[in-house]
Scaffold this motif. Sequence first.
Motif, PDB file in Angstrom:
ATOM      1  N   TYR A 109       0.819  -1.216   0.000  1.00  7.83           N
ATOM      2  CA  TYR A 109       0.000   0.000   0.000  1.00  7.83           C
ATOM      3  C   TYR A 109       0.856   1.271   0.000  1.00  7.83           C
ATOM      4  O   TYR A 109       0.311   2.373   0.021  1.00  7.83           O
ATOM      5  N   ALA A 110       2.184   1.102  -0.012  1.00  2.59           N
ATOM      6  CA  ALA A 110       3.112   2.246  -0.048  1.00  2.59           C
ATOM      7  C   ALA A 110       2.879   3.189   1.121  1.00  2.59           C
ATOM      8  O   ALA A 110       2.861   4.416   0.973  1.00  2.59           O
ATOM      9  N   TRP A 111       2.690   2.621   2.314  1.00  2.00           N
ATOM     10  CA  TRP A 111       2.531   3.451   3.506  1.00  2.00           C
ATOM     11  C   TRP A 111       3.894   4.017   3.908  1.00  2.00           C
ATOM     12  O   TRP A 111       4.921   3.361   3.782  1.00  2.00           O
ATOM     13  N   GLU A 112       3.883   5.220   4.418  1.00  2.00           N
ATOM     14  CA  GLU A 112       5.122   5.843   4.885  1.00  2.00           C
ATOM     15  C   GLU A 112       5.509   5.227   6.227  1.00  2.00           C
ATOM     16  O   GLU A 112       4.766   5.324   7.202  1.00  2.00           O
ATOM     17  N   GLU A 113       6.675   4.595   6.262  1.00  2.00           N
ATOM     18  CA  GLU A 113       7.100   3.869   7.462  1.00  2.00           C
ATOM     19  C   GLU A 113       7.950   4.771   8.357  1.00  2.00           C
ATOM     20  O   GLU A 113       9.176   4.716   8.338  1.00  2.00           O
ATOM     21  N   LYS A 114       7.269   5.592   9.128  1.00  2.00           N
ATOM     22  CA  LYS A 114       7.986   6.465  10.062  1.00  2.00           C
ATOM     23  C   LYS A 114       8.375   5.691  11.312  1.00  2.00           C
ATOM     24  O   LYS A 114       7.563   4.980  11.888  1.00  2.00           O
ATOM     25  N   LYS A 115       9.620   5.869  11.718  1.00  2.00           N
ATOM     26  CA  LYS A 115      10.093   5.204  12.928  1.00  2.00           C
ATOM     27  C   LYS A 115       9.747   6.032  14.165  1.00  2.00           C
ATOM     28  O   LYS A 115       9.742   7.256  14.121  1.00  2.00           O
ATOM     29  N   SER A 116       9.432   5.348  15.244  1.00  2.00           N
ATOM     30  CA  SER A 116       9.129   6.012  16.504  1.00  2.00           C
ATOM     31  C   SER A 116       9.965   5.375  17.606  1.00  2.00           C
ATOM     32  O   SER A 116      10.433   4.239  17.479  1.00  2.00           O
ATOM     33  N   LYS A 117      10.142   6.109  18.691  1.00  2.00           N
ATOM     34  CA  LYS A 117      10.970   5.644  19.794  1.00  2.00           C
ATOM     35  C   LYS A 117      10.163   4.763  20.731  1.00  2.00           C
ATOM     36  O   LYS A 117       9.052   5.099  21.116  1.00  2.00           O
ATOM     37  N   THR A 118      10.723   3.604  21.091  1.00  2.00           N
ATOM     38  CA  THR A 118      10.054   2.683  22.000  1.00  2.00           C
ATOM     39  C   THR A 118      10.328   3.074  23.446  1.00  2.00           C
ATOM     40  O   THR A 118      11.135   3.948  23.735  1.00  2.00           O
ATOM     41  N   SER A 119       9.646   2.389  24.359  1.00  2.00           N
ATOM     42  CA  SER A 119       9.825   2.671  25.790  1.00  2.00           C
ATOM     43  C   SER A 119      11.228   2.312  26.268  1.00  2.00           C
ATOM     44  O   SER A 119      11.704   2.854  27.263  1.00  2.00           O
ATOM     45  N   TRP A 120      11.914   1.390  25.540  1.00  2.00           N
ATOM     46  CA  TRP A 120      13.273   0.998  25.957  1.00  2.00           C
ATOM     47  C   TRP A 120      14.349   1.755  25.175  1.00  2.00           C
ATOM     48  O   TRP A 120      15.520   1.456  25.274  1.00  2.00           O
ATOM     49  N   GLY A 121      13.952   2.768  24.382  1.00  2.00           N
ATOM     50  CA  GLY A 121      14.914   3.642  23.739  1.00  2.00           C
ATOM     51  C   GLY A 121      15.260   3.315  22.304  1.00  2.00           C
ATOM     52  O   GLY A 121      15.959   4.094  21.656  1.00  2.00           O
ATOM     53  N   ALA A 122      14.788   2.196  21.776  1.00  2.00           N
ATOM     54  CA  ALA A 122      15.106   1.811  20.396  1.00  2.00           C
ATOM     55  C   ALA A 122      14.164   2.510  19.411  1.00  2.00           C
ATOM     56  O   ALA A 122      13.139   3.068  19.792  1.00  2.00           O
ATOM     57  N   GLN A 123      14.545   2.458  18.134  1.00  2.00           N
ATOM     58  CA  GLN A 123      13.726   3.014  17.069  1.00  2.00           C
ATOM     59  C   GLN A 123      13.044   1.876  16.310  1.00  2.00           C
ATOM     60  O   GLN A 123      13.699   0.922  15.913  1.00  2.00           O
ATOM     61  N   THR A 124      11.743   1.975  16.117  1.00  2.00           N
ATOM     62  CA  THR A 124      11.011   0.917  15.426  1.00  2.00           C
ATOM     63  C   THR A 124       9.846   1.511  14.649  1.00  2.00           C
ATOM     64  O   THR A 124       9.451   2.663  14.882  1.00  2.00           O
ATOM     65  N   VAL A 125       9.308   0.728  13.733  1.00  2.00           N
ATOM     66  CA  VAL A 125       8.152   1.150  12.942  1.00  2.00           C
ATOM     67  C   VAL A 125       6.898   0.564  13.579  1.00  2.00           C
ATOM     68  O   VAL A 125       6.770  -0.656  13.692  1.00  2.00           O
ATOM     69  N   ASP A 126       5.987   1.416  13.992  1.00  2.00           N
ATOM     70  CA  ASP A 126       4.731   0.977  14.608  1.00  2.00           C
ATOM     71  C   ASP A 126       3.705   0.751  13.495  1.00  2.00           C
ATOM     72  O   ASP A 126       2.935   1.647  13.136  1.00  2.00           O
ATOM     73  N   TYR A 127       3.725  -0.472  12.944  1.00  2.00           N
ATOM     74  CA  TYR A 127       2.845  -0.767  11.813  1.00  2.00           C
ATOM     75  C   TYR A 127       1.364  -0.705  12.203  1.00  2.00           C
ATOM     76  O   TYR A 127       0.520  -0.347  11.376  1.00  2.00           O
ATOM     77  N   GLU A 128       1.034  -1.059  13.431  1.00  2.00           N
ATOM     78  CA  GLU A 128      -0.359  -1.014  13.855  1.00  2.00           C
ATOM     79  C   GLU A 128      -0.884   0.419  13.862  1.00  2.00           C
ATOM     80  O   GLU A 128      -2.020   0.679  13.467  1.00  2.00           O
ATOM     81  N   LYS A 129      -0.057   1.345  14.311  1.00  2.00           N
ATOM     82  CA  LYS A 129      -0.454   2.758  14.322  1.00  2.00           C
ATOM     83  C   LYS A 129      -0.604   3.281  12.899  1.00  2.00           C
ATOM     84  O   LYS A 129      -1.551   4.026  12.584  1.00  2.00           O
ATOM     85  N   ILE A 130       0.317   2.891  12.020  1.00  2.00           N
ATOM     86  CA  ILE A 130       0.251   3.314  10.620  1.00  2.00           C
ATOM     87  C   ILE A 130      -0.998   2.751   9.951  1.00  2.00           C
ATOM     88  O   ILE A 130      -1.707   3.456   9.220  1.00  2.00           O
ATOM     89  N   ALA A 131      -1.275   1.472  10.216  1.00  2.00           N
ATOM     90  CA  ALA A 131      -2.451   0.829   9.625  1.00  2.00           C
ATOM     91  C   ALA A 131      -3.743   1.462  10.140  1.00  2.00           C
ATOM     92  O   ALA A 131      -4.712   1.620   9.391  1.00  2.00           O
ATOM     93  N   ALA A 132      -3.770   1.819  11.422  1.00  2.00           N
ATOM     94  CA  ALA A 132      -4.970   2.426  11.995  1.00  2.00           C
ATOM     95  C   ALA A 132      -5.316   3.730  11.288  1.00  2.00           C
ATOM     96  O   ALA A 132      -6.475   3.988  10.945  1.00  2.00           O
ATOM     97  N   ALA A 133      -4.293   4.550  11.033  1.00  2.00           N
ATOM     98  CA  ALA A 133      -4.530   5.816  10.334  1.00  2.00           C
ATOM     99  C   ALA A 133      -4.990   5.568   8.896  1.00  2.00           C
ATOM    100  O   ALA A 133      -5.891   6.254   8.390  1.00  2.00           O
ATOM    101  N   ALA A 134      -4.388   4.582   8.239  1.00  2.00           N
ATOM    102  CA  ALA A 134      -4.748   4.282   6.849  1.00  2.00           C
ATOM    103  C   ALA A 134      -6.164   3.717   6.756  1.00  2.00           C
ATOM    104  O   ALA A 134      -6.942   4.101   5.869  1.00  2.00           O
TER     105      ALA A 134
END
Length: 234
Positions: free
Chosen positions: A118-143
């Motif tokens: 679907y060519a969603w923009e995969e923005k990385k966000s900071k996790t509670s433990w300090g790492a960077q990850t892509v929250d696909y569930e949040k991206i899918a919810a908006a889409a």
Amino acid sequence: MLFEGQYRNAKAKGECPNTKAAVLIDGKSAGSIFYLCQIEKCDVHNRVTRYQPTPQEQAQRKKEALAERVEKLSRVRILEAIRKKLPDALSQPDLEMVALDYFRRLGHDNHRRLSKLYAWEEKKSKTSWGAQTVDYEKIAAAAVQAMKTADLNRFLVVCALVSDLYCPGYNPRQSLVKTSNLAQAASRYKVDTAKVATNVRAELSKTKNKANDKRQPTKKSKTVFLLNFGVFSS
């Protein structure tokens, strides 16, 4: 359901005439089978001491057991009531709920496949433990919330098909199984899978040939100068 103090452990089946099999439902050994005896004056197990709960503890356990039964049965009744009121055509909120719930159950790899599809923009966000990850569930919810009803219907079908994009590691060249959702859907929608594979093979072969041509060293051209007094080449 029995609690600790309401039975005595038996070492094996048939240790006494009153020995019964039971399943442990709590703790590290949950799911394991053991044997017990509930008879107070059992000739075999009467010599074994056991913890006796106080009347207050017994009352509290009964209260907790009742609360648990009420909660479980209430949820079943709520689901039954909703099931009876469901319309023939689902509303937009129901479709969004179903689509997002289905998406969550697909797993991380399928989330990535759908995101690329679907060519969603995969923005990385900071996790509670300090790492960077892509929250696909949040991206899918908006889409999903931005989709129309027709798009949601198509999205649900795509979610049912995306798992078949996986090629097994032990045999990545394995052909698509005819009974798979992807193959059956291709048949229903008159998609010529053999023709698609032929076109892909030709496309990849062409790309490979271009890459090989770029890697080949260019031949140095030879220049010849003709002069009145001789011939020089370089």
